[in-house]
Design an enzyme around this catalytic site. Structure first.
Site, mmCIF file in Angstrom:
data_model
loop_
_atom_site.group_PDB
_atom_site.id
_atom_site.type_symbol
_atom_site.label_atom_id
_atom_site.label_comp_id
_atom_site.label_asym_id
_atom_site.label_seq_id
_atom_site.Cartn_x
_atom_site.Cartn_y
_atom_site.Cartn_z
ATOM 1 N N ASP A 85 -0.642 -2.913 5.709
ATOM 2 C CA ASP A 85 -0.198 -2.745 4.322
ATOM 3 C C ASP A 85 0.191 -1.297 4.072
ATOM 4 O O ASP A 85 -0.496 -0.378 4.521
ATOM 5 C CB ASP A 85 -1.336 -3.114 3.348
ATOM 6 C CG ASP A 85 -1.512 -4.613 3.247
ATOM 7 O OD1 ASP A 85 -0.575 -5.347 3.633
ATOM 8 O OD2 ASP A 85 -2.577 -5.050 2.780
ATOM 9 N N TYR A 292 3.413 -7.122 -2.920
ATOM 10 C CA TYR A 292 2.131 -6.451 -2.713
ATOM 11 C C TYR A 292 1.396 -6.205 -4.038
ATOM 12 O O TYR A 292 1.935 -5.562 -4.933
ATOM 13 C CB TYR A 292 2.386 -5.132 -1.990
ATOM 14 C CG TYR A 292 1.133 -4.462 -1.544
ATOM 15 C CD1 TYR A 292 0.324 -5.063 -0.598
ATOM 16 C CD2 TYR A 292 0.748 -3.250 -2.086
ATOM 17 C CE1 TYR A 292 -0.842 -4.464 -0.194
ATOM 18 C CE2 TYR A 292 -0.423 -2.639 -1.682
ATOM 19 C CZ TYR A 292 -1.211 -3.258 -0.741
ATOM 20 O OH TYR A 292 -2.371 -2.674 -0.361
#
Ligand SMILES: [Zn+2]
Ligand SMILES: [Zn+2]
Length: 657
Positions: A85, A292
């Site tokens: 991420d 996200y």
């Protein structure tokens, strides 16, 4: 999958993928963590090193195989792409693997905000450099939290051991301290609050066949006599409309969600805790349905291909019409002020969800409808306030209605609008008085924080980060410092703060926590070196811990007393129906049972399950009058039961199973 047809390989229970000459290896969260580099349970301790997580805690044993898989490629790897991420945590995970497994400092970095095939492929073909700021900020945060966590936990535990009646491990973190202190101050306000009675006069009236209510101009009448006078002077008198005010209000669409606003909204609408909302959003993200979620941005930048997303979304029946309507015009989102350099606002990717759980469906629809709202026109609402006069006494009422729906059409399932429509009225028009009612009320204490409102408050105060707040709150629950949905501080939480406030207040300092938060931000922007922040932290902690050590016994005494009271309290399940004494769990070598505090005078006793955690409910059984308890057993659904094994509520037990 974005890189081609993957071949799944599995070794020792850990999997990775091979695509042509490339391998994709998952990291299952952190593979490295911090541990003490020396031995002994002393404090202050700052000797710390990174080590594989499975060495630090047996619970992380599963991570060993993943690490070994990575090691197999340490010598043969040519190019390394870090695809964790794109945030602080992800950067730390990737960097630790890079330096400890591959012995390198450089790699290619994939930057993406959604897990759609197109974006992943684009990120792979256009890698960027490692974000050093993010890595350093992450390493700083981990070290700082380790310093605080281990030292404060040791200090607290030592202090209790010194007094030594109950063994207990107490802990408080860097952000948890100020946050708990904040909640304690609200708790004190609530406890100190003395309600004051006041009265209200309500007018019920009819206007053109419909009924309405209006409130006497003075909303809080402090003397009952005054309220009676108002009622009396209205009796038998005519009421007329004295004033009508109309106002049209334009309501702009809401901003797209950032994490905090999503968590707050989901709490208000569905009662989901911030942690739960984040977990659900994370799952929607990994399934490539939304972008996200750990973002503080309320922006939808142009590069996003918003038209493309809207076109894809229109494949879903319930959004089709709205999408087509938006696509007819210019696709210009209404945005909020908050920014985030790493990610845009939370938005759907357009991928059609295949199978969602109930809660996932709710959060997904909320995000999509919020997203669609951003492209729609402002709504128009009309509000009307009406003043009614009876013999010189003024009563006020108001209502509002929607003139133009605009974006509310998209967001309708989640809006709580009160629609009160008045018929057309003119000043001087007579109303039909139905009833005058005097109500006694009392002033209310300050409201408790909910999990939704506390997250918002923390953001305002700049305590913690968007990624950590939900977890910090959860930790306060797990440690038994707070309970309930409307957050209540427990006696243990109150006492811990009292002891620290008296002998070691720096631990609770909001300002200090905020200052470190600011410094980590500067590390992220590469304005100051990480080592400087850590050095300051060590100096501050040495000061705090010195103070603590000097008062170790006094602190220990206060905490030990509180722990004893808490245990006693937990052990007490309710009143004895035979004598009114307290029923308590009694532990013996053979097991446990419930007995009465008036033993030996009262020999009342009940058996309880051999295993599992028993908690009181504050309720008693309607049939037998014994307290009802909760039974929590590992891997099973918790259930409630009364204590009497012969109670008629249990007549069917045993037969079903
Ligand atoms: Zn008894
Ligand atoms: Zn019963």
């Amino acid at each position: 999958m974005a890189l081609g047809e993957p071949e799944k390989k599995e070794e020792g229970g850990a999997h990775y993928f091979q695509v042509g000459n490339k391998v994709v290896i998952p990291a299952v969260g952190h593979l490295f963590g911090l541990k003490q580099a020396t031995s002994g349970s002393y404090y202050p301790v700052f000797e710390v090193e990174w080590a594989p997580t499975f060495e630090i805690n047996k619970r992380n044993e599963y991570a060993r195989k993943y690490l070994e898989n990575l090691k197999k490629f340490a010598d043969v790897a040519e190019d390394i792409y870090i695809a964790t991420d794109y945030d602080v945590e992800g950067s730390v995970i990737g960097y630790n693997i890079l330096r400890f497994v591959f012995n390198r400092e450089k790699a290619k970095r994939m930057k993406f905000s959604t897990l759609t095939k197109e974006e992943l492929l684009h990120a792979f073909q256009n890698p960027i450099e490692l974000n050093k700021g993010m890595i350093k900020a992450g390493l700083t945060r981990h070290t700082l939290d380790w310093y605080y966590g281990i030292n404060l936990s040791r200090a607290l535990t030592h202090s209790i051991k010194k007094v030594g009646k109950v063994f207990s491990v107490l802990s408080i973190g860097r952000v948890q301290g100020p946050m708990l202190y904040f909640l304690v101050r609200r708790e004190r306000e609530i406890r100190a609050f003395k309600p004051r009675p006041f009265w209200q006069v309500i007018l019920k009236f009819r206007l053109k066949g419909k009924e309405f209510e209006a409130l006497y101009r003075e909303k809080q009448i402090w003397e009952e006599k005054r309220a009676d006078e108002v009622v009396r002077s209205c009796e038998g008198k005519k009421g007329v409309v004295k004033d009508v005010k109309k106002r049209v209000v334009k309501k702009n669409p809401p901003a797209p969600f950032d994490l905090t606003s999503l968590q707050t909204e989901a709490y208000n609408l569905f009662g989901y805790s911030p942690k739960r909302t984040l977990d659900i959003a994370q799952s929607l993200y990994t399934q490539a349905y939304i972008s996200y979620p750990r973002t503080s941005s309320q922006k939808l930048p142009k590069q996003l291909d918003l038209r493309g997303i809207l076109k894809k979304l229109s494949a879903q029946k319930e959004f089709k019409e709205l999408c087509q309507e938006i696509l007819k015009g210019e696709v210009e989102p209404h945005e909020g002020k908050k920014k985030d350099p790493a990610h845009p606002a939370i938005h759907p990717t357009g991928e059609v969800p295949k199978k969602l759980t109930g809660p996932e469906k709710k959060i997904y629809e909320l995000i999509v409808r919020r997203f669609l709202s951003c492209f729609m026109e402002p709504a128009k609402r009309e509000s009307i306030s009406l003043t009614v006069d009876i013999n010189g006494n003024e009563f006020l009422t108001s209502g509002s209605r929607t003139l133009k729906e605009g974006w509310m059409r998209a967001y309708k399932p989640f809006l709580k609008l009160q629609e009160v429509e008045f018929p057309e009225v003119k000043i001087g028009e007579e109303i039909e008085v139905k009833e005058l009612e005097k109500l006694e009320k009392e002033t209310q204490p300050p409201q408790r924080y909910t999990q939704g409102s506390i997250i918002k408050e923390m953001e305002k105060k700049n305590l913690g980060t968007k990624a950590t707040r939900a977890q910090i709150l959860q930790t306060l629950y797990d440690r038994g410092y707070i309970v309930n949905k409307s957050i209540q501080v427990t006696e243990l939480g109150m006492t811990l703060v009292e002891a620290l406030e008296k002998y070691c207040p720096t631990i609770l300092s909001e300002e200090l926590t905020r200052e470190f938060e600011r410094k980590m931000e500067e590390v992220m922007q590469e304005k100051i070196p990480m080592e400087k922040v850590l050095e300051e932290a060590r100096a501050v902690l040495r000061e705090i811990l010195k103070e603590f050590k000097e008062n170790e016994e006094k602190i220990g005494k206060i905490l030990d007393d509180a722990l004893m009271r808490t245990r006693e309290e937990e052990r007490t399940l309710g009143k004895c129906p035979k004598c009114g004494g307290n029923l308590k769990i009694i532990y013996t070598k053979k097991g446990r049972f419930v007995g009465c505090s008036n033993y030996p005078k009262c020999k009342n006793m009940y058996p309880i399950p051999r295993v599992g955690v028993i908690k009181k409910t504050e309720k008693t059984c309607e049939k037998c009058g014994t307290p009802i308890i909760y039974v929590f057993r590992k891997g099973k659904r918790p259930f409630k039961m009364c204590l009497d094994p012969n109670c008629e509520t249990k007549s069917g037990w045993g037969k079903k199973q």
